[in-house]
Write a protein that holds these residues in place. Structure first.
Motif, mmCIF file in Angstrom:
data_model
loop_
_atom_site.group_PDB
_atom_site.id
_atom_site.type_symbol
_atom_site.label_atom_id
_atom_site.label_comp_id
_atom_site.label_asym_id
_atom_site.label_seq_id
_atom_site.Cartn_x
_atom_site.Cartn_y
_atom_site.Cartn_z
ATOM 1 N N ARG A 106 1.134 -1.136 -0.176
ATOM 2 C CA ARG A 106 -0.123 -0.093 -0.234
ATOM 3 C C ARG A 106 0.842 1.357 0.049
ATOM 4 O O ARG A 106 1.973 1.359 0.770
ATOM 5 C CB ARG A 106 -0.937 0.008 1.364
ATOM 6 C CG ARG A 106 -1.750 1.335 1.526
ATOM 7 C CD ARG A 106 -2.793 1.255 0.358
ATOM 8 N NE ARG A 106 -3.995 2.320 0.328
ATOM 9 C CZ ARG A 106 -4.905 2.806 -0.227
ATOM 10 N NH1 ARG A 106 -5.115 1.593 -1.130
ATOM 11 N NH2 ARG A 106 -5.654 3.657 -0.122
ATOM 12 N N ASP A 107 0.407 2.077 -0.788
ATOM 13 C CA ASP A 107 1.258 3.466 -0.963
ATOM 14 C C ASP A 107 2.608 3.384 -1.454
ATOM 15 O O ASP A 107 3.412 4.042 -0.910
ATOM 16 C CB ASP A 107 1.118 4.334 0.404
ATOM 17 C CG ASP A 107 -0.200 4.643 0.901
ATOM 18 O OD1 ASP A 107 -1.010 4.821 0.132
ATOM 19 O OD2 ASP A 107 -0.649 4.662 2.179
ATOM 20 N N SER A 108 2.840 2.533 -2.224
ATOM 21 C CA SER A 108 4.072 2.484 -2.784
ATOM 22 C C SER A 108 4.652 3.841 -3.482
ATOM 23 O O SER A 108 3.795 4.227 -4.173
ATOM 24 C CB SER A 108 4.327 1.193 -3.625
ATOM 25 O OG SER A 108 4.104 0.039 -3.249
ATOM 26 N N ILE A 109 6.085 4.044 -3.312
ATOM 27 C CA ILE A 109 6.539 5.172 -4.036
ATOM 28 C C ILE A 109 7.462 4.750 -5.070
ATOM 29 O O ILE A 109 7.817 3.521 -5.159
ATOM 30 C CB ILE A 109 6.936 6.217 -3.202
ATOM 31 C CG1 ILE A 109 8.394 5.499 -2.215
ATOM 32 C CG2 ILE A 109 6.033 6.643 -1.803
ATOM 33 C CD1 ILE A 109 9.060 6.132 -1.290
ATOM 34 N N PRO A 110 7.936 5.804 -5.858
ATOM 35 C CA PRO A 110 9.096 5.429 -6.938
ATOM 36 C C PRO A 110 10.276 4.540 -6.506
ATOM 37 O O PRO A 110 10.725 3.627 -6.962
ATOM 38 C CB PRO A 110 9.314 6.634 -7.602
ATOM 39 C CG PRO A 110 8.069 7.311 -7.635
ATOM 40 C CD PRO A 110 7.566 7.100 -6.198
ATOM 41 N N GLU A 111 10.429 5.061 -5.178
ATOM 42 C CA GLU A 111 12.073 4.414 -4.702
ATOM 43 C C GLU A 111 11.475 2.871 -4.395
ATOM 44 O O GLU A 111 12.601 2.339 -4.443
ATOM 45 C CB GLU A 111 12.098 5.323 -3.650
ATOM 46 C CG GLU A 111 12.872 6.699 -3.784
ATOM 47 C CD GLU A 111 11.878 7.588 -4.157
ATOM 48 O OE1 GLU A 111 12.204 8.678 -4.962
ATOM 49 O OE2 GLU A 111 10.693 7.354 -4.003
ATOM 50 N N ASN A 112 10.230 2.535 -4.323
ATOM 51 C CA ASN A 112 10.246 1.135 -3.990
ATOM 52 C C ASN A 112 10.160 0.289 -5.357
ATOM 53 O O ASN A 112 10.842 -0.791 -5.242
ATOM 54 C CB ASN A 112 8.474 0.844 -3.393
ATOM 55 C CG ASN A 112 8.494 1.418 -2.103
ATOM 56 O OD1 ASN A 112 7.346 2.151 -1.866
ATOM 57 N ND2 ASN A 112 9.191 0.938 -1.133
ATOM 58 N N GLU A 113 9.792 1.063 -6.177
ATOM 59 C CA GLU A 113 10.136 0.149 -7.546
ATOM 60 C C GLU A 113 11.622 0.282 -8.091
ATOM 61 O O GLU A 113 12.096 -0.727 -8.638
ATOM 62 C CB GLU A 113 9.105 1.006 -8.578
ATOM 63 C CG GLU A 113 7.858 0.678 -8.794
ATOM 64 C CD GLU A 113 7.224 0.663 -9.989
ATOM 65 O OE1 GLU A 113 7.244 -0.440 -10.549
ATOM 66 O OE2 GLU A 113 6.709 1.893 -10.509
#
Length: 261
Positions: free
Chosen positions: A65-72
């Motif tokens: 939930r609430d993933s951000i670009p840095e997670n990718e």
């Protein structure tokens, strides 16, 4: 299929085929690892080991939930670590938003090798998507309408004509794509965050090849040409066989082989 765990605990599914130097394929919006199979096959035929993977919220991969670009970015780093690539890092071939992710990851220190960036949708601050689009897409998904999120993404982010979107929605292919509604939020956040490339993105040390078709959307021609111009050591390659934002597998693999030997 194999699975690797990203830094935040999200499982990321990937597939590796072939023998030879490793090339990691990073898909664009509204696509899964399966969609990259023809390109992977062409790379294998060209003597490479090709790795495809489901970006988070797609296919066999998980989500947070609430993933951000840095997670990718972390997801790509995890796939690179699992798939190998030698001391110099695996080459990365990113298409569309996948090209943006590949370049952003390299700028943050992910140990990638040569970068092949196919038609990255960078706006350089001109005619950007609405600032609240990611939040509205998330609300549609939360309300149980991932299909509506896909439609809104195509209309407001990709800027496809309404007639084309309506035609696609009525097709047999739409049901599968509608399952990727959550991923439209992440693609929107990623491109919005770095639609004007950061200084780090423009000063990566890796060899950079920017690819585009001779016939594609005008904004992608502008974006590709400008990115190649602003990265001092980048090479722009126009691939005639690639048409309307669809990289031709054999021609793209040929470009990679010519530059990686």
């Amino acid at each position: 299929m194999e699975t690797v765990t990203s830094a935040d605990g999200t499982p990321i599914a990937y597939h590796r085929t072939g023998e030879g130097p490793v090339v990691i394929i990073v898909n664009g919006a509204l696509s899964t690892a399966a969609d990259a199979a023809p390109l992977a096959d062409a790379l294998v035929d060209a003597g490479f080991s090709a790795v495809t993977w489901d970006r988070r919220a797609r296919g066999d991969s998980g989500d947070a939930r609430d993933s951000i670009p840095e997670n990718e970015v972390d997801d790509l780093a995890a796939v690179l670590a699992a798939a190998g690539g030698g001391e110099g890092g695996a080459a990365v071939l990113g298409h569309s938003s996948g090209a943006v992710l590949a370049l952003y990851a390299a700028s943050l220190g992910v140990p990638v090798g040569a970068l092949f960036l196919s038609e990255p949708p960078l706006s350089f601050g001109v005619d950007e998507a609405p600032a609240d689009l990611a939040e509205r897409l998330q609300q549609l998904v939360d309300d149980g309408h991932p299909d509506e999120a896909v439609v809104a993404f195509q209309l407001e982010n990709i800027r496809l004509p309404r007639e084309m979107v309506d035609q696609f929605r009525a097709s047999d292919q739409f049901a599968a794509v509608a399952l990727l509604g959550q991923s439209t939020v992440y693609d929107t956040r990623l491109v919005a965050q770095v639609s004007t490339p950061t200084e780090g993105m423009l000063s990566v040390s890796q060899p950079v090849t920017v690819l585009r078709g001779a016939q594609t959307f005008p904004m992608l021609i502008t974006a590709s040409d400008r990115l190649a111009d602003e990265i001092d050591h980048a090479e722009l390659v126009v691939v005639p066989e690639s048409v309307m934002h669809r990289p031709d597998p054999a021609a793209t693999a040929r470009v990679v082989r010519e530059r990686l030997g």
